[in-house]
Design an enzyme around this catalytic site. Structure first.
Site, PDB file in Angstrom:
ATOM      1  CB  SER A  10      35.262  32.601  35.198  1.00 43.38           C
ATOM      2  OG  SER A  10      35.959  31.977  36.263  1.00 43.38           O
ATOM      3  CG  HIS A  35      36.261  36.822  35.731  1.00 40.78           C
ATOM      4  ND1 HIS A  35      35.998  38.121  36.093  1.00 40.78           N
ATOM      5  CD2 HIS A  35      35.975  36.054  36.807  1.00 40.78           C
ATOM      6  CE1 HIS A  35      35.548  38.137  37.354  1.00 40.78           C
ATOM      7  NE2 HIS A  35      35.529  36.907  37.801  1.00 40.78           N
ATOM      8  CG  ASP A  37      36.881  33.874  39.464  1.00 41.67           C
ATOM      9  OD1 ASP A  37      36.272  33.176  38.635  1.00 41.67           O
ATOM     10  OD2 ASP A  37      36.514  35.015  39.808  1.00 41.67           O
ATOM     11  CG  MET A  39      38.738  32.177  44.855  1.00 40.43           C
ATOM     12  SD  MET A  39      37.617  30.779  44.642  1.00 40.43           S
ATOM     13  CE  MET A  39      36.584  31.427  43.311  1.00 40.43           C
ATOM     14  CG  HIS A  68      36.443  38.456  41.234  1.00 44.79           C
ATOM     15  ND1 HIS A  68      35.364  37.603  41.158  1.00 44.79           N
ATOM     16  CD2 HIS A  68      36.258  39.199  42.352  1.00 44.79           C
ATOM     17  CE1 HIS A  68      34.561  37.819  42.190  1.00 44.79           C
ATOM     18  NE2 HIS A  68      35.088  38.782  42.928  1.00 44.79           N
ATOM     19  CG  MET A  70      36.453  36.561  45.234  1.00 45.47           C
ATOM     20  SD  MET A  70      35.729  35.207  44.297  1.00 45.47           S
ATOM     21  CE  MET A  70      36.915  35.111  42.952  1.00 45.47           C
ATOM     22  CG  MET A 139      30.329  38.646  43.052  1.00 48.18           C
ATOM     23  SD  MET A 139      31.403  37.519  43.905  1.00 48.18           S
ATOM     24  CE  MET A 139      31.131  36.055  42.936  1.00 48.18           C
ATOM     25  CG  ASP A 177      31.703  36.715  38.604  1.00 50.08           C
ATOM     26  OD1 ASP A 177      32.711  36.989  39.285  1.00 50.08           O
ATOM     27  OD2 ASP A 177      31.498  35.604  38.087  1.00 50.08           O
TER      28      ASP A 177
END
Ligand code: DX5
Ligand code: ZN
Length: 220
Positions: A10, A35, A37, A39, A68, A70, A139, A177
């Site tokens: 990540s 990965h 992330d 957000m 990913h 979020m 998660m 994760d």
């Protein structure tokens, strides 16, 4: 014999002042996936990067961008992340009014579809969609930050999902994760995960020796 387990470092734990170099280093260090992330400060209490950053990172590596999301709402960003170069787009069922519609949207852009379950989110949120998706991201920390402690209570859910995927012969990758390290990597592999996400262990252990940390996670 190649390892059945893939490592998806990540970049949340990377040095954001030199993200391009970090991507190239991860590629050279043997990362299987990268990965990313994303957000939005709404679905989770943190803000990271958007599609324009991914677009700039895309030409630096051919490795799979395991994105990913979020973020909520999520549907209106699927096109931008697809065009930016995401290969797998994973969303949270709580982030959309209609899970089937979000799946359809991701498929319209020929991307692989992932659904992610937070530690307290149960399997019934996704049980109707196993036949439509490519990946389930389980998660093992509350979403929002790297460097948190692994939550062992999610292992039962991981085993349950593995059992369903095996029994029904779904062609689904199971990704874990959050808080993955050299002590729990065997536990989660034995429980059924075939993709391990790791941020802080990959970037911080063994004075940041990416290649060593990736291969230790893969082989432990
Ligand atoms: C947390 C992210 C995770 C996190 C993993 O919301 O989804 O991918 O970056 O980082 P570590 O491995 O440090 O827990
Ligand atoms: Zn993640």
């Amino acid at each position: 014999m190649g390892s059945l387990v893939k490592i998806s470092p990540s970049i949340l734990s990377a040095d954001f002042s030199k993200l391009g170099e970090e991507i190239v280093s991860l590629d050279k260090a043997g990362a299987d996936y990268i990965h990313v992330d994303v957000m939005d400060g709404h679905f989770v209490p943190n803000l990271t990067i958007g599609p324009d950053v991914i677009k700039n990172l895309r030409p630096l590596t051919k490795k799979v961008f395991d994105v990913h999301l979020m973020i909520s709402p999520v549907d209106q960003y699927i096109e931008q992340f697809s065009n930016a170069g995401a290969d797998i787009i994973t969303f949270h069922p709580e982030a959309t009014k209609n899970v089937s519609n979000t799946i359809r949207l991701i498929k319209r852009f020929n991307k692989k579809v992932g659904i992610s379950l937070k530690p307290k989110s149960t399997i019934d949120l996704i049980k109707d969609y196993f036949k439509d998706i490519d990946l389930i991201l389980i998660m093992s920390v509350e979403p929002g930050f790297g460097g948190q402690k692994f939550m062992p209570e999610v292992v039962d859910k991981l085993k349950e999902i593995k059992k369903i995927v095996t029994k029904e012969k779904f062609n689904i990758d199971i990704e874990i994760d959050g808080g993955i390290n050299f002590k729990n990597s065997k536990l989660v592999k034995d429980a059924g995960a075939n993709i391990l996400v790791s941020g802080s262990t990959v970037f911080k252990e063994n004075s940041g020796n990416l290649k060593k940390n990736i291969s230790l996670l893969r082989s432990n």
